[in-house]
Design an enzyme around this catalytic site. Structure first.
Site, PDB file in Angstrom:
ATOM      1  N   GLU A 120       0.894  -1.165   0.000  1.00 11.49           N
ATOM      2  CA  GLU A 120       0.000   0.000   0.000  1.00 11.49           C
ATOM      3  C   GLU A 120       0.930   1.212   0.000  1.00 11.49           C
ATOM      4  O   GLU A 120       1.638   1.456   0.983  1.00 11.49           O
ATOM      5  CB  GLU A 120      -0.869  -0.024   1.265  1.00 11.49           C
ATOM      6  CG  GLU A 120      -1.699   1.233   1.453  1.00 11.49           C
ATOM      7  CD  GLU A 120      -2.259   1.357   2.882  1.00 11.49           C
ATOM      8  OE1 GLU A 120      -2.555   0.335   3.523  1.00 11.49           O
ATOM      9  OE2 GLU A 120      -2.381   2.501   3.344  1.00 11.49           O
ATOM     10  N   LYS A 151     -10.661  -1.342   6.840  1.00  9.11           N
ATOM     11  CA  LYS A 151      -9.349  -1.207   7.495  1.00  9.11           C
ATOM     12  C   LYS A 151      -9.610  -0.810   8.947  1.00  9.11           C
ATOM     13  O   LYS A 151     -10.357   0.141   9.206  1.00  9.11           O
ATOM     14  CB  LYS A 151      -8.564  -0.124   6.760  1.00  9.11           C
ATOM     15  CG  LYS A 151      -7.397   0.457   7.545  1.00  9.11           C
ATOM     16  CD  LYS A 151      -6.501   1.249   6.626  1.00  9.11           C
ATOM     17  CE  LYS A 151      -5.609   2.201   7.390  1.00  9.11           C
ATOM     18  NZ  LYS A 151      -4.290   2.373   6.802  1.00  9.11           N
ATOM     19  N   ARG A 177       1.185  10.181   1.151  1.00  9.83           N
ATOM     20  CA  ARG A 177       1.674  11.127   2.157  1.00  9.83           C
ATOM     21  C   ARG A 177       2.868  11.881   1.617  1.00  9.83           C
ATOM     22  O   ARG A 177       3.426  12.735   2.290  1.00  9.83           O
ATOM     23  CB  ARG A 177       2.090  10.375   3.422  1.00  9.83           C
ATOM     24  CG  ARG A 177       0.896   9.823   4.167  1.00  9.83           C
ATOM     25  CD  ARG A 177       1.297   9.005   5.359  1.00  9.83           C
ATOM     26  NE  ARG A 177       0.236   8.054   5.625  1.00  9.83           N
ATOM     27  CZ  ARG A 177       0.281   7.104   6.533  1.00  9.83           C
ATOM     28  NH1 ARG A 177       1.347   6.976   7.291  1.00  9.83           N
ATOM     29  NH2 ARG A 177      -0.724   6.281   6.699  1.00  9.83           N
TER      30      ARG A 177
HETATM   31  C1  3PG Z   1      -1.316   3.289   8.089  1.00  9.61           C
HETATM   32  O1  3PG Z   1      -1.511   4.248   7.383  1.00  9.61           O
HETATM   33  O2  3PG Z   1      -1.934   2.244   7.909  1.00  9.61           O
HETATM   34  C2  3PG Z   1      -0.379   3.413   9.236  1.00  9.61           C
HETATM   35  O3  3PG Z   1       0.323   4.593   9.216  1.00  9.61           O
HETATM   36  C3  3PG Z   1       0.558   2.283   9.363  1.00  9.61           C
HETATM   37  O4  3PG Z   1       0.805   2.189  10.691  1.00  9.61           O
HETATM   38  P1  3PG Z   1       2.256   1.948  11.302  1.00  9.61           P
HETATM   39  O5  3PG Z   1       3.165   2.982  10.686  1.00  9.61           O
HETATM   40  O6  3PG Z   1       2.074   2.106  12.789  1.00  9.61           O
HETATM   41  O7  3PG Z   1       2.674   0.561  10.917  1.00  9.61           O
END
Ligand code: 3PG
Length: 321
Positions: free
Chosen positions: A43, A131, A47
């Site tokens: 994914e 999600k 950002r």
């Molecule tokens: C996301 O967008 O799913 C999260 O930022 C991922 O979470 P993590 O960086 O804590 O693994």
């Protein structure tokens, strides 16, 4: 690939890494390291400005890789992502316009939810996969179990605070389709070209997710009387026998098969977090599944299987924890 094929792929692999990439020129190297590490999906989050071009480069170089877009906040971004080659769309929250656009265009979409009300909204929009975000701060595995009561039809991609330390709890949860997270593809590792490290972290995640645990050794006796005689010998070492229809267990660590035990010398049994995922994992390693060895749980899912290949003369089987 259809939506259900993509979700089945996620379930069987069990992990979808969340990527934040600053420089699209590194996309191919990143994809290569992830594929080598056993994770041919990602994914890529919107950002950074590089996301769109990174998706394009990853899917062009590795068309078989399932690359989707994350942090998609509106339908315009979803459209850009799909044009660049994204095969699925993920959002941190639930935006009806984005969901509807994806549905109209046949693109799998998993909006983020962290409450019963949001899940209800997602269900009423016709979604079966959501999600769960941010997973750890929203109540983690306990919350997921509680949500499984009113929403048994929903499966969750879980992200936010997941890493090798808590990965396995999520892998065992029945309503988790796959776990996600950034720990194996951290932006720093990408920026510093740490491809070997990314590959190793991906491989570690895939193996750890299985939760392999040695369950017992199996000995092949020639007949039931021979097996029973053996129970006396192990009994002298303080082990307690218990009979099954085809064997004797000595405590839980040795199984003496009455007759026709698999394996030239016997067998080794492993416990795993999820039998379906273990099957996928061993197939990827080149093993073939002995379908005649299946046993099923109450819901009709396979809960036990042997592979056809032996290791050092021992047959190997896997069963649910
Ligand atoms: C996301 O967008 O799913 C999260 O930022 C991922 O979470 P993590 O960086 O804590 O693994």
């Amino acid at each position: 690939m259809t939506e259900s094929e993509i979700f089945e792929f996620f379930h069987n692999l069990g992990i979808v890494p969340v990527v934040k990439i600053d420089d699209a020129a590194k996309a191919e190297k990143l994809a290569e390291a992830m594929i080598k590490g056993g994770i041919p999906c990602a994914e890529v989050t919107f950002r950074t400005d590089a996301a769109e071009e990174a998706i394009r480069r990853m899917t062009t170089a590795f068309p078989e890789m399932i690359v989707g877009a994350g942090t998609v906040l509106n339908k315009e971004t979803a459209e850009r992502a799909v044009k660049a080659g994204a095969k699925f769309i993920v959002s941190p929250g639930l935006d009806e316009g984005t969901v509807r656009w994806c549905q109209e265009n046949g693109i799998p979409v998993t909006p983020g939810v962290s409450s019963a009300s949001e899940i209800q909204k997602g269900v009423n929009l016709g979604l079966k996969v959501l999600k769960f975000f941010p997973a750890e701060s929203s109540g983690g595995v306990k919350m997921l179990k509680d949500l499984g009561g009113p929403f048994p039809q929903v499966k969750f991609m879980t992200t936010g605070g997941i890493n090798t330390a808590n990965l396995e709890e999520y892998a065992r949860a029945k309503n988790v389709l796959a776990v996600g997270g950034s720990w194996m593809v951290k932006a720093d590792l990408i920026n510093e070209d740490k491809w070997d490290e990314i590959e190793a972290l991906c491989r570690e995640a895939v193996t750890k997710l299985q939760g392999f645990e040695l369950a017992h050794f199996g000995i092949n006796a020639k007949c039931k009387d021979c097996a029973e005689a053996m129970t006396k010998k192990f009994g002298a070492f303080g082990m307690i026998p218990s009979a099954t229809s085809k064997s004797f267990f000595m405590d839980k660590s040795i199984e003496i098969m009455n007759e026709n035990g698999r394996g030239t010398h016997g067998h080794i049994g492993y416990k795993v977090n999820n039998v379906q995922r273990a099957m996928n994992y061993v197939k990827n390693l080149g093993y073939t599944i002995a379908e005649d060895s299946y046993t099923y749980d109450a819901s009709g899912k396979v809960k036990f299987f042997y592979v056809n290949e032996e290791i050092g003369g021992f047959a190997i089987h896997f069963m649910a924890k």
